[in-house]
Design an enzyme around this catalytic site. Sequence first.
Site, short mmCIF file in Angstrom:
data_model
loop_
_atom_site.label_atom_id
_atom_site.label_comp_id
_atom_site.label_asym_id
_atom_site.label_seq_id
_atom_site.Cartn_x
_atom_site.Cartn_y
_atom_site.Cartn_z
N ASP A 88 0.86 -1.17 0.00
CA ASP A 88 0.00 0.00 0.00
C ASP A 88 0.90 1.23 0.00
OD1 ASP A 88 -1.71 2.11 0.46
OD2 ASP A 88 -2.97 1.01 1.89
N LYS A 144 0.62 6.61 -18.35
CA LYS A 144 0.18 7.99 -18.33
C LYS A 144 -0.94 8.16 -17.30
CE LYS A 144 -3.64 8.24 -21.53
NZ LYS A 144 -4.67 7.83 -20.75
N LYS A 178 2.26 0.46 -31.04
CA LYS A 178 1.42 -0.08 -32.10
C LYS A 178 2.24 -0.23 -33.37
CE LYS A 178 -2.86 2.05 -30.43
NZ LYS A 178 -3.96 1.10 -30.28
N ASP A 231 -6.53 13.37 -21.93
CA ASP A 231 -6.55 11.90 -22.03
C ASP A 231 -5.98 11.41 -23.36
OD1 ASP A 231 -7.35 9.24 -21.14
OD2 ASP A 231 -8.95 9.36 -22.64
N HIS A 236 -1.21 10.53 -26.94
CA HIS A 236 -1.26 9.76 -28.19
C HIS A 236 -1.25 10.64 -29.45
CE1 HIS A 236 -2.09 6.82 -25.25
NE2 HIS A 236 -3.41 6.95 -25.20
N LYS A 334 -15.07 10.50 -28.01
CA LYS A 334 -15.73 9.25 -27.63
C LYS A 334 -17.14 9.28 -28.20
CE LYS A 334 -12.87 8.19 -23.73
NZ LYS A 334 -12.01 7.14 -24.31
C1 BG6 Z 1 -6.14 5.48 -23.45
C2 BG6 Z 1 -7.19 6.45 -23.01
O1 BG6 Z 1 -4.87 6.01 -23.21
O2 BG6 Z 1 -6.27 5.20 -24.82
C3 BG6 Z 1 -8.56 5.90 -23.31
O3 BG6 Z 1 -7.08 6.71 -21.62
C4 BG6 Z 1 -8.67 5.48 -24.75
O4 BG6 Z 1 -9.56 6.86 -22.98
C5 BG6 Z 1 -7.50 4.59 -25.16
O5 BG6 Z 1 -9.88 4.77 -24.91
C6 BG6 Z 1 -7.50 4.33 -26.65
O6 BG6 Z 1 -6.54 3.34 -26.96
P1 BG6 Z 1 -6.70 2.41 -28.23
O7 BG6 Z 1 -5.45 1.60 -28.23
O8 BG6 Z 1 -7.94 1.62 -28.04
O9 BG6 Z 1 -6.80 3.33 -29.41
#
Ligand code: BG6
Length: 486
Positions: A88, A144, A178, A231, A236, A334
């Site tokens: 913990d 992250k 990827k 996010d 990304h 989303k």
């Molecule tokens: C994550 C985000 O880092 O990447 C998510 O926190 C998102 O919100 C995800 O859904 C998307 O990843 P991928 O590989 O499905 O495109």
Amino acid sequence: SVKVETLVLFGATGDLAQRMLFPSLYNLHLDGLLADALTIIGSGRSPMDRAAFHGQVRAALAEHLPEERLDEAAVSGFVERIDYCPVDAGAGTGFDDLATLLGHRRSRPVGVYLSTPPSMFGPIAQGLAAAGIACADCRIAMEKPIGHDLASSREVNAQVGSAFAEDRVFRIDHYLGKETVQNLLALRFANMLFEPLWNAQAIDHVQITVAETVGLEGRVSYYDGVGALKDMVQNHMLQLLAIIAMEPPASVTSTAVRDEKVKLLRSLRKMTAADVKTHSVKGQYSSGAVNGAPVAGYADELGQPSNTETFVALKAYIDNWRWKGVPFYLRTGKRMPERKSEVLIQFKPVPHNIFADVGGARLDANKMIINLQPEENIRVKVMSKQPGLDRDGVKLREVTMDVSLSHSFAGERRRIAYERLLLDFIEGDQTLFVRRDEVEAQWQWIDSIRDAWAAVDMAPQNYTAGSWGPSSAIALIERDGASWHD
Ligand code: BG6
């Protein structure tokens, strides 16, 4: 770099570990890519014995791997590598037990992987150091987000940095693992065809879309207050942008590639209150339907109204010679109509249309469309003459040059991004991990957007779930005479 001999996984009972990390480690095990001596210690806050944890790992593998990968002997061999130790970090307890369990392995290379809330990164790094689990060959990987803005990311980096030197810190952005993202490097730098045109002279604009169909996915406590900008864009999308737009590195070593990415990220023009209303759109989905299935709005899922954006569109500029005046339109959301990650390179029209007087009035400018997800393919749209004698004028038509990579490389299993990242971490290759100056450059740009939003009090606009975002996102690009590639 020496190989990790023990992998300690914090957050081992969490969602990411179950969905991605254990299945990926198992795949590496099955393919004979993990050294026989490698042991794995899972760690979570709840007390649990080894057998119970093995049960959890087995269940996770069964749920998240295709049946043809599941082999009982391999699964048994895999779980035999695994121990469990409750820690913990918030309370600062359990580190000594972990040190005891590690025993002599403590002075051998240990790789610590943090799949925990980021508030735990500093305390865990420091707890490890205090318990003597940060030897010169030990390294640490972190998911992250690293902080929530520049100041807090510096703080986290400093806390972790006090126990682990930068060449032993591996910041994860799973997009870099990827295959399709890696292939962008090959596309740009293993071909002569594109690079001479990869600049403001030939390119009109670039679009990067990362659209998801999922909504909150039960991640309420993490997502609300964070939103799409932090996010998805901070990490990304900026990584994609950097790889697409950076100068050619001299080699693919970690220093060369990351130096170029940092330079690019630092050239991003900061957003200001003066242009944020025309250069950005925030959206939040309301109820609608995705793939024919009705879905609730974000606020309904949350159970209260919220100002968190689930969609963002941005118009960005890179202030350097190569990209002078070329807009980069970024968009992520989303509850979009489909899951797709795509890069569009829109070329400029030819300087003069020689067919104008003989019927070929319209020439569409070339486009290159790079699909990263779910299908990997690269398409180039080119003009072609329609066959015929042309008695009533030349007819030209746009045709597609199509390179379907899933077709060219059929039969090769597509690995989970984490397989490669875990293996690189174990082997100590930092190329696909985000360096400290890189993550800080990302935050610097994101902070400029956050500040500009605050200055003009920008609230998210509603969009119907299953649509391509608020209409103002369409206006953002159409004002410039372009349109999103949907
Ligand atoms: C994550 C985000 O880092 O990447 C998510 O926190 C998102 O919100 C995800 O859904 C998307 O990843 P991928 O590989 O499905 O495109």
